[in-house]
Design a protein around this motif. Structure first.
Motif, PDB file in Angstrom:
ATOM      1  N   ARG A   1       0.849  -1.196   0.000  1.00  0.00           N
ATOM      2  CA  ARG A   1       0.000   0.000   0.000  1.00  0.00           C
ATOM      3  C   ARG A   1       0.878   1.237   0.000  1.00  0.00           C
ATOM      4  NH1 ARG A   1      -3.916  -0.300   4.770  1.00  0.00           N
ATOM      5  NH2 ARG A   1      -1.953  -0.426   5.893  1.00  0.00           N
ATOM      6  N   GLY A   2       0.798   1.990  -1.067  1.00  0.00           N
ATOM      7  CA  GLY A   2       1.496   3.269  -1.102  1.00  0.00           C
ATOM      8  C   GLY A   2       0.555   4.392  -0.739  1.00  0.00           C
ATOM      9  N   GLN A   3       1.080   5.386  -0.049  1.00  0.00           N
ATOM     10  CA  GLN A   3       0.320   6.618   0.170  1.00  0.00           C
ATOM     11  C   GLN A   3       1.128   7.742  -0.450  1.00  0.00           C
ATOM     12  OE1 GLN A   3      -0.814   6.329   4.525  1.00  0.00           O
ATOM     13  NE2 GLN A   3      -2.825   6.175   3.570  1.00  0.00           N
ATOM     14  N   VAL A   4       0.525   8.396  -1.429  1.00  0.00           N
ATOM     15  CA  VAL A   4       1.235   9.391  -2.242  1.00  0.00           C
ATOM     16  C   VAL A   4       0.416  10.678  -2.267  1.00  0.00           C
ATOM     17  CG1 VAL A   4       2.139   7.511  -3.680  1.00  0.00           C
ATOM     18  CG2 VAL A   4       0.115   8.769  -4.442  1.00  0.00           C
ATOM     19  N   ARG A   5       1.085  11.765  -2.600  1.00  0.00           N
ATOM     20  CA  ARG A   5       0.330  13.010  -2.723  1.00  0.00           C
ATOM     21  C   ARG A   5      -0.689  12.915  -3.856  1.00  0.00           C
ATOM     22  NH1 ARG A   5       4.433  17.432  -3.772  1.00  0.00           N
ATOM     23  NH2 ARG A   5       5.641  15.662  -4.495  1.00  0.00           N
ATOM     24  N   ALA A   6      -1.905  13.368  -3.592  1.00  0.00           N
ATOM     25  CA  ALA A   6      -2.957  13.366  -4.609  1.00  0.00           C
ATOM     26  C   ALA A   6      -2.596  14.343  -5.716  1.00  0.00           C
ATOM     27  CB  ALA A   6      -4.290  13.759  -3.975  1.00  0.00           C
ATOM     28  N   GLY A   7      -3.047  14.032  -6.931  1.00  0.00           N
ATOM     29  CA  GLY A   7      -2.908  14.984  -8.020  1.00  0.00           C
ATOM     30  C   GLY A   7      -2.104  14.486  -9.207  1.00  0.00           C
ATOM     31  N   ARG A   8      -1.642  13.240  -9.153  1.00  0.00           N
ATOM     32  CA  ARG A   8      -0.900  12.696 -10.284  1.00  0.00           C
ATOM     33  C   ARG A   8      -1.884  12.277 -11.393  1.00  0.00           C
ATOM     34  NH1 ARG A   8       4.130  14.118  -8.451  1.00  0.00           N
ATOM     35  NH2 ARG A   8       4.650  13.092  -6.490  1.00  0.00           N
ATOM     36  N   ALA A   9      -1.382  12.176 -12.600  1.00  0.00           N
ATOM     37  CA  ALA A   9      -2.191  11.660 -13.707  1.00  0.00           C
ATOM     38  C   ALA A   9      -2.432  10.161 -13.515  1.00  0.00           C
ATOM     39  CB  ALA A   9      -1.470  11.911 -15.024  1.00  0.00           C
ATOM     40  N   PRO A  10      -3.561   9.652 -13.992  1.00  0.00           N
ATOM     41  CA  PRO A  10      -3.825   8.212 -13.886  1.00  0.00           C
ATOM     42  C   PRO A  10      -2.712   7.366 -14.502  1.00  0.00           C
ATOM     43  CG  PRO A  10      -5.793   9.372 -14.650  1.00  0.00           C
ATOM     44  CD  PRO A  10      -4.693  10.389 -14.608  1.00  0.00           C
ATOM     45  N   GLU A  11      -2.087   7.858 -15.546  1.00  0.00           N
ATOM     46  CA  GLU A  11      -1.036   7.069 -16.210  1.00  0.00           C
ATOM     47  C   GLU A  11       0.151   6.865 -15.265  1.00  0.00           C
ATOM     48  OE1 GLU A  11      -2.364   9.883 -17.488  1.00  0.00           O
ATOM     49  OE2 GLU A  11      -3.795   8.780 -18.750  1.00  0.00           O
ATOM     50  N   VAL A  12       0.406   7.857 -14.418  1.00  0.00           N
ATOM     51  CA  VAL A  12       1.504   7.738 -13.466  1.00  0.00           C
ATOM     52  C   VAL A  12       1.207   6.614 -12.474  1.00  0.00           C
ATOM     53  CG1 VAL A  12       2.701   8.917 -11.568  1.00  0.00           C
ATOM     54  CG2 VAL A  12       2.216  10.143 -13.710  1.00  0.00           C
ATOM     55  N   ARG A  13      -0.004   6.633 -11.929  1.00  0.00           N
ATOM     56  CA  ARG A  13      -0.360   5.568 -10.981  1.00  0.00           C
ATOM     57  C   ARG A  13      -0.305   4.204 -11.659  1.00  0.00           C
ATOM     58  NH1 ARG A  13      -3.588   6.467  -6.721  1.00  0.00           N
ATOM     59  NH2 ARG A  13      -4.549   8.165  -7.880  1.00  0.00           N
ATOM     60  N   ASN A  14      -0.876   4.116 -12.862  1.00  0.00           N
ATOM     61  CA  ASN A  14      -0.888   2.827 -13.549  1.00  0.00           C
ATOM     62  C   ASN A  14       0.534   2.301 -13.776  1.00  0.00           C
ATOM     63  OD1 ASN A  14      -3.626   3.031 -13.613  1.00  0.00           O
ATOM     64  ND2 ASN A  14      -3.797   3.455 -15.801  1.00  0.00           N
ATOM     65  N   ALA A  15       1.428   3.194 -14.118  1.00  0.00           N
ATOM     66  CA  ALA A  15       2.808   2.762 -14.361  1.00  0.00           C
ATOM     67  C   ALA A  15       3.451   2.276 -13.065  1.00  0.00           C
ATOM     68  CB  ALA A  15       3.617   3.905 -14.965  1.00  0.00           C
ATOM     69  N   ILE A  16       3.182   2.982 -11.968  1.00  0.00           N
ATOM     70  CA  ILE A  16       3.732   2.555 -10.671  1.00  0.00           C
ATOM     71  C   ILE A  16       3.186   1.173 -10.304  1.00  0.00           C
ATOM     72  CG2 ILE A  16       3.731   3.049  -8.190  1.00  0.00           C
ATOM     73  CD1 ILE A  16       3.736   6.062  -8.910  1.00  0.00           C
ATOM     74  N   LEU A  17       1.877   1.004 -10.412  1.00  0.00           N
ATOM     75  CA  LEU A  17       1.262  -0.288 -10.074  1.00  0.00           C
ATOM     76  C   LEU A  17       1.877  -1.405 -10.935  1.00  0.00           C
ATOM     77  CD1 LEU A  17      -2.507   0.781  -9.846  1.00  0.00           C
ATOM     78  CD2 LEU A  17      -1.064   0.067  -7.927  1.00  0.00           C
ATOM     79  N   ARG A  18       1.948  -1.153 -12.225  1.00  0.00           N
ATOM     80  CA  ARG A  18       2.426  -2.177 -13.153  1.00  0.00           C
ATOM     81  C   ARG A  18       3.879  -2.560 -12.852  1.00  0.00           C
ATOM     82  NH1 ARG A  18       0.772  -5.907 -15.321  1.00  0.00           N
ATOM     83  NH2 ARG A  18      -1.029  -4.679 -15.980  1.00  0.00           N
TER      84      ARG A  18
END
Lengths: 144, 144, 144
Positions: free
Chosen positions: A65-82
């Motif tokens: 479980r990561g807790q990150v600052r809100a406001g990134r683009a969805p593509e950023v999150r998807n890349a991190i998850l992947r």
């Protein structure tokens, strides 16, 4: 911030795997968000053996479980998850893919304080001043 | 997802109570949401003795935090909260009711990845394809 | 609620520091929000040595995460963050300020149950009845 918590049952991860996973998660987050590595925390809490259940039976999942600052683009999150998922698959081939759950959860920047300052929004205009101020005020930190 | 974390001071829950609570939480979540049990994780992290405080004094509360996909009806959450609370009261009659705190926290489906896939929204149209895909790709998982 | 989790590597906090930090966080939250101290939980989970990383290297940060009912004014949160940070600086002068991360995260009141009741919104009209009901139904709790 960010904080990534990698929760497993004791014995699931070796010291070497923790070292490598911490390095990979740090690199992934830094590369995808441009955050300074020095603000990226990765921790490995452990459950006592027998303290995790899936479908009501004893199990040994990898729960990140990561807790990150809100406001990134969805593509950023998807890349991190992947990329974190791919790293887990490679480092832990014996873990069934369905036992690897990763969540990257937004926390508004204004809800957190680091180095005595409320965090800036993840946009260059706010971060620039914040990072400059950190650099001005902070002596280099000895790892400990 | 979901993950339910049941945080207590070491010694509060016996193995038998953990087994039963894990089973009950799994059944409650599956029944109220129609989620497959095989995706439901229940974990029991423990605090060292003396590491929990209430009102500033040493205490031994039951702190349960679920993280579930956002988008359920309020009635679903209320039923989950109520039934988990009732189970704690029955399994742990010696714990004062004010020391039982349960939260069921929404996490947007798009913020999480399981089995290498971003989670579907909790609606039948998205879940159907996702579960079929899981079934196609995944061999049965031996509990371990 | 609230719950404040203070996550550190084992050995970072002495029993005395935990006692004092729990008391300070409880007082700060109660003073800034008017919440009854008896509902304020502070817990100190510990990571095994070597299980925390910053910038990919072994570290020993102080990671404090509060979960509080949503709906407070920003000034309330800022005061809580500031005062907890100041307390950490005073109690733990050897910790570099950049290694102290505090987040106070909103949880909608309706997502949580305590003493068998869904929590009230943090406004006087809802809380008054709720606290009166608690007082009526609950016997004094012996600290244990």
């Amino acid at each position: 911030m960010p904080i990534y918590e990698c929760l497993t049952v004791s014995g699931t991860l070796s010291q070497d795997v923790r070292d490598r996973l911490a390095r990979i998660i740090t690199d992934v987050h830094a590369e995808e968000t441009n955050a300074p590595a020095d603000l990226i925390h990765v921790v490995f809490p452990e459950l006592p053996r027998g303290h995790a259940y899936t479908a009501g039976s004893s199990s040994a999942p990898i729960l990140i479980r990561g807790q990150v600052r809100a406001g990134r683009a969805p593509e950023v999150r998807n890349a991190i998850l992947r990329r974190i998922n791919d790293a887990c698959r490679e480092l832990l081939p014996e873990i069934h893919p369905m036992r690897i759950l990763i969540a990257v959860i937004d926390v508004p920047a204004k809800w957190a304080m680091e180095a005595g300052r409320i965090l800036p929004e993840p946009v260059e205009s706010e971060e620039k001043e914040w990072f400059e101020d950190l650099n001005r005020r902070m002596a280099p930190i000895a790892q400990a």
